[in-house]
Design an enzyme around this catalytic site. Structure first.
Site, PDB file in Angstrom:
ATOM      1  N   SER A  86       0.730  -1.601   0.212  1.00 42.09           N
ATOM      2  CA  SER A  86      -0.381   0.022  -0.515  1.00 42.09           C
ATOM      3  C   SER A  86       0.674   1.836  -0.237  1.00 42.09           C
ATOM      4  CB  SER A  86      -1.120   0.402   1.258  1.00 42.09           C
ATOM      5  OG  SER A  86      -1.187   0.570   2.173  1.00 42.09           O
ATOM      6  N   TYR A 116      -2.260  -1.297  10.355  1.00 44.56           N
ATOM      7  CA  TYR A 116      -1.641  -1.109   8.801  1.00 44.56           C
ATOM      8  C   TYR A 116      -0.560  -0.890   8.245  1.00 44.56           C
ATOM      9  CZ  TYR A 116      -3.898  -0.978   3.806  1.00 44.56           C
ATOM     10  OH  TYR A 116      -3.877  -0.774   2.488  1.00 44.56           O
TER      11      TYR A 116
HETATM   12  N1  LIG Z   1      -9.016   0.162  -2.038  1.00 46.37           N
HETATM   13  C1  LIG Z   1      -7.398   0.884  -2.108  1.00 46.37           C
HETATM   14  O1  LIG Z   1      -7.758   1.816  -1.793  1.00 46.37           O
HETATM   15  C2  LIG Z   1      -5.892   0.139  -1.705  1.00 46.37           C
HETATM   16  C3  LIG Z   1      -4.975   0.864  -1.315  1.00 46.37           C
HETATM   17  C4  LIG Z   1      -4.117   0.818  -0.880  1.00 46.37           C
HETATM   18  C5  LIG Z   1      -3.934  -0.570  -0.803  1.00 46.37           C
HETATM   19  N2  LIG Z   1      -4.669  -1.831  -0.984  1.00 46.37           N
HETATM   20  C6  LIG Z   1      -4.837  -2.728  -0.988  1.00 46.37           C
HETATM   21  O2  LIG Z   1      -5.466  -4.217  -1.720  1.00 46.37           O
HETATM   22  C7  LIG Z   1      -5.720  -5.470  -1.425  1.00 46.37           C
HETATM   23  C8  LIG Z   1      -6.924  -6.086  -1.397  1.00 46.37           C
HETATM   24  O3  LIG Z   1      -7.994  -3.779  -1.038  1.00 46.37           O
HETATM   25  P1  LIG Z   1      -8.799  -3.987  -1.160  1.00 46.37           P
HETATM   26  O4  LIG Z   1      -9.491  -2.195  -1.400  1.00 46.37           O
HETATM   27  O5  LIG Z   1      -9.843  -4.761  -2.449  1.00 46.37           O
HETATM   28  O6  LIG Z   1     -10.146  -4.476  -0.153  1.00 46.37           O
HETATM   29  P2  LIG Z   1     -11.171  -4.978   0.313  1.00 46.37           P
HETATM   30  O7  LIG Z   1     -12.183  -4.567  -0.683  1.00 46.37           O
HETATM   31  O8  LIG Z   1     -11.775  -5.226   1.408  1.00 46.37           O
HETATM   32  O9  LIG Z   1     -10.649  -7.336   0.243  1.00 46.37           O
HETATM   33  C9  LIG Z   1     -10.404  -7.327   1.012  1.00 46.37           C
HETATM   34  C10 LIG Z   1     -10.220  -9.171   0.629  1.00 46.37           C
HETATM   35  O10 LIG Z   1      -9.246  -9.737   1.780  1.00 46.37           O
HETATM   36  C11 LIG Z   1     -10.009 -11.220   1.712  1.00 46.37           C
HETATM   37  N3  LIG Z   1      -9.689 -11.469   3.640  1.00 46.37           N
HETATM   38  C12 LIG Z   1      -9.642  -9.968   4.302  1.00 46.37           C
HETATM   39  N4  LIG Z   1      -9.662 -10.666   5.456  1.00 46.37           N
HETATM   40  C13 LIG Z   1      -9.429 -12.433   4.808  1.00 46.37           C
HETATM   41  C14 LIG Z   1      -8.583 -13.429   5.785  1.00 46.37           C
HETATM   42  N5  LIG Z   1      -8.573 -13.915   6.770  1.00 46.37           N
HETATM   43  N6  LIG Z   1      -9.181 -14.511   5.301  1.00 46.37           N
HETATM   44  C15 LIG Z   1      -9.238 -14.569   3.805  1.00 46.37           C
HETATM   45  N7  LIG Z   1      -9.095 -13.460   2.165  1.00 46.37           N
HETATM   46  C16 LIG Z   1      -9.950 -12.165   3.667  1.00 46.37           C
HETATM   47  C17 LIG Z   1     -11.524 -10.429   1.539  1.00 46.37           C
HETATM   48  O11 LIG Z   1     -12.093 -11.030   1.494  1.00 46.37           O
HETATM   49  P3  LIG Z   1     -13.397 -12.343   2.402  1.00 46.37           P
HETATM   50  O12 LIG Z   1     -14.317 -11.108   3.394  1.00 46.37           O
HETATM   51  O13 LIG Z   1     -14.512 -12.970   1.930  1.00 46.37           O
HETATM   52  O14 LIG Z   1     -12.331 -13.426   3.043  1.00 46.37           O
HETATM   53  C18 LIG Z   1     -11.599  -9.626   0.704  1.00 46.37           C
HETATM   54  O15 LIG Z   1     -11.810 -10.472  -0.443  1.00 46.37           O
HETATM   55  C19 LIG Z   1      -5.668  -5.264   0.436  1.00 46.37           C
HETATM   56  O16 LIG Z   1      -4.414  -5.686   0.901  1.00 46.37           O
HETATM   57  C20 LIG Z   1      -5.057  -3.563   1.241  1.00 46.37           C
HETATM   58  O17 LIG Z   1      -4.109  -3.256   2.163  1.00 46.37           O
HETATM   59  C21 LIG Z   1      -5.672  -1.199  -0.871  1.00 46.37           C
END
Ligand SMILES: NC(=O)c1ccc[n+]([C@@H]2O[C@H](COP(=O)([O-])OP(=O)(O)OC[C@H]3O[C@@H](n4cnc5c(N)ncnc54)[C@H](OP(=O)(O)O)[C@@H]3O)[C@@H](O)[C@H]2O)c1
Length: 259
Positions: A152, A166
């Site tokens: 991130s 985080y």
């Molecule tokens: N969105 C942003 O702006 C942003 C920015 C920087 C970095 N990121 C990074 O990008 C990645 C994806 O983010 P996102 O925004 O797409 O998040 P999101 O929509 O909340 O999705 C998170 C995913 O992780 C899975 N997950 C969470 N806990 C888990 C566990 N204990 N075991 C297995 N699966 C798990 C969830 O599935 P289940 O709930 O079904 O388990 C979900 O599919 C993350 O690492 C985040 O830190 C995102």
């Protein structure tokens, strides 16, 4: 596709696993891989969401859902056992599953600390450790296996919010990437990270319009990230074009977003 584009960027025929691939950035990545001809496994806790996502993606190519909670070693081992029963090698591992808790310094409790640290940093480490036989079986001198850790921008810059577990876990993931890359290079396994900026997904919060506008204004490219942005980066790192890139961190954020 021209010969040069095909030679450098085709990843058709490879096998990948994307954690958290049923929604948000993980679903974007999984869809891109499936469309690129990659046999793709997605992992998550929510069975209905995971099976629905895999069924949708299977209309475009090959996609299978593996249910599992990656926050514990037992959960990781169960997922690895299921993948290992189906595949003898893994070409691309995308450690994308993540969690963010917004808590002030005074509010942070043990669960608020352990939740993000376990899924953002511990899970990628133990998944890589347990998947080493499959990754080693894939990697060759010319075409290494690829581990792509989704870190991130918050792990490398100070955002104007308090989310300590985080930022610590994401900074840890970026540095873990460098350490593992050095150790695994002789095994023909590349380990890289991507540092996304702001992408629309479930992990964030729905900010008021003035906050939303302030976020956009703080991004030099003046927009949020899109599916093409993240998929393009993953295909680059997973293809022949990215074969000489390891231990690196690629920001995909529209500029240095937090100044
Ligand atoms: N969105 C942003 O702006 C942003 C920015 C920087 C970095 N990121 C990074 O990008 C990645 C994806 O983010 P996102 O925004 O797409 O998040 P999101 O929509 O909340 O999705 C998170 C995913 O992780 C899975 N997950 C969470 N806990 C888990 C566990 N204990 N075991 C297995 N699966 C798990 C969830 O599935 P289940 O709930 O079904 O388990 C979900 O599919 C993350 O690492 C985040 O830190 C995102």
């Amino acid at each position: 596709m021209s010969d040069i584009i095909s030679k450098l960027f085709s990843i058709s025929g490879k096998t990948a696993m994307v954690t958290g691939g049923a929604n948000g950035i993980g679903l974007m990545i999984a869809r891109g891989l499936v469309e690129a001809g990659v046999k793709t496994y997605i992992v998550g806790r929510n069975v209905t969401k995971g099976e629905n996502a895999a069924a949708e993606l299977a209309k475009l190519g090959q996609c299978t859902f593996i249910p599992g909670d990656l926050s514990s070693l037992a959960g990781i081992e169960a997922v690895v056992a299921e993948l290992s029963a189906k595949e003898s090698k893994l070409d691309i591992l995308v450690n994308n599953a993540g969690l963010l808790t917004l808590q002030t310094l005074e509010e942070v409790d043990e669960a608020g600390w352990d939740g993000p640290v376990n899924i953002n940093m511990k899970a990628p480490f133990f998944l890589i450790q347990k998947l080493l036989p499959l990754l080693r079986a894939s990697g060759t001198y010319d075409d290494p296996a690829r581990v792509i850790n989704i870190g991130s921008a918050g792990g490398i810059e100070n955002a104007p919010i308090e989310y300590y577990s985080y930022i610590a876990s994401k900074a840890g993931l970026h540095h873990l990437t460098r350490g593992l890359a050095k150790y695994l290079a002789p095994d023909n396994i590349n380990v890289v990270s991507i540092a996304p900026g702001v992408f629309p997904s479930d992990i964030g919060y729905e900010p008021p319009i003035e906050v939303h506008n302030a976020i956009i204004a703080s991004i030099p490219r003046q927009r949020l990230g899109t599916e093409d942005d993240i998929v393009g980066a993953v295909i680059y790192l997973a293809s022949r074009a990215g074969a000489f890139i390891t231990a690196s961190m690629l920001p995909v954020d529209g500029g240095k977003i937090y100044g």
